[in-house]
Structure formats: C-alpha cells, structure tokens
Motif scaffolding. Structure first.
Motif, short mmCIF file in Angstrom:
data_model
loop_
_atom_site.label_atom_id
_atom_site.label_comp_id
_atom_site.label_asym_id
_atom_site.label_seq_id
_atom_site.Cartn_x
_atom_site.Cartn_y
_atom_site.Cartn_z
N TYR A 1 0.83 -1.21 0.00
CA TYR A 1 0.00 0.00 0.00
C TYR A 1 0.86 1.26 0.00
N LEU A 2 2.00 1.18 0.64
CA LEU A 2 2.91 2.32 0.67
C LEU A 2 3.43 2.64 -0.73
N LEU A 3 3.65 1.61 -1.52
CA LEU A 3 4.08 1.81 -2.90
C LEU A 3 2.99 2.50 -3.72
N VAL A 4 1.76 2.06 -3.56
CA VAL A 4 0.63 2.67 -4.27
C VAL A 4 0.46 4.13 -3.84
N VAL A 5 0.56 4.37 -2.55
CA VAL A 5 0.42 5.73 -2.03
C VAL A 5 1.55 6.61 -2.56
N GLY A 6 2.75 6.06 -2.63
CA GLY A 6 3.88 6.83 -3.17
C GLY A 6 3.66 7.25 -4.61
N VAL A 7 3.15 6.33 -5.42
CA VAL A 7 2.86 6.66 -6.82
C VAL A 7 1.76 7.72 -6.90
N CYS A 8 0.69 7.55 -6.13
CA CYS A 8 -0.41 8.51 -6.15
C CYS A 8 0.02 9.88 -5.63
N LEU A 9 0.84 9.91 -4.62
CA LEU A 9 1.33 11.18 -4.09
C LEU A 9 2.23 11.87 -5.11
N THR A 10 3.05 11.10 -5.80
CA THR A 10 3.90 11.66 -6.84
C THR A 10 3.06 12.28 -7.96
N LEU A 11 2.01 11.59 -8.36
CA LEU A 11 1.14 12.12 -9.41
C LEU A 11 0.38 13.35 -8.94
#
Length: 87
Positions: free
Chosen positions: A35-45
């Motif tokens: 989930y941290l990986l998904v959140v990182g991608v979404c935060l970057t976008l």
C-alpha cells in the motif's frame, strides 16, 4: 473564471495530496509496503498535478498581460494613424 470554481479546484488539488500523505503515514505505521508503494505513486502524481497546474496558471497570467498590452498598443497606433490620414 468563477471564484468559487477556482477555489474548489485549488483546494481539492492540495487536499488530495494531503490525504495521500495521511494514507502513507498509516501504511507506514501498519507496515504495509504494498500500500505504501501505491500511495507513493499517487502522491507523486498529485504533486506533479500541483506543479503542472501552478506553472500553467503563471504562464496564462503572463499571456493575458501580453495580449492586453498588444491590444492596447495596436488600438493606440491605429487611432494615431487614422488621426493623420486624409479622407
């Protein structure tokens, strides 16, 4: 543009980034790396959206100012030319 629409757009843009930060903190606390990986991608976008729209907003203001100054200059020069032309 309507002030309320602009306000809603910019606050929503910033609010989504804040929400993703909170999700990232909760994922970090729970040790959920996927989930941290998904959140990182979404935060970057989300941050990319903020940066992109901010740059477009600044560029749009500059273009509007240039258009206004060119229009005024053209109008002034055409008025001067018509004043000195003989009909």
């Amino acid at each position: 543009m309507n002030k309320k629409d602009s306000w809603l757009f910019w606050w929503t843009l910033y609010l989504t980034a804040v929400v993703w930060i909170f999700f990232g903190i909760f994922s970090l606390i729970r040790f959920q790396a996927d989930y941290l990986l998904v959140v990182g991608v979404c935060l970057t976008l989300s941050i990319a959206n903020i940066v992109g729209f901010t740059k477009c907003r600044k560029d749009a203001k500059k273009q509007i100012q240039q258009f206004a100054s060119q229009t005024i200059a053209n109008r002034f020069s055409s008025t001067i030319q018509s004043a000195f032309t003989v009909v």
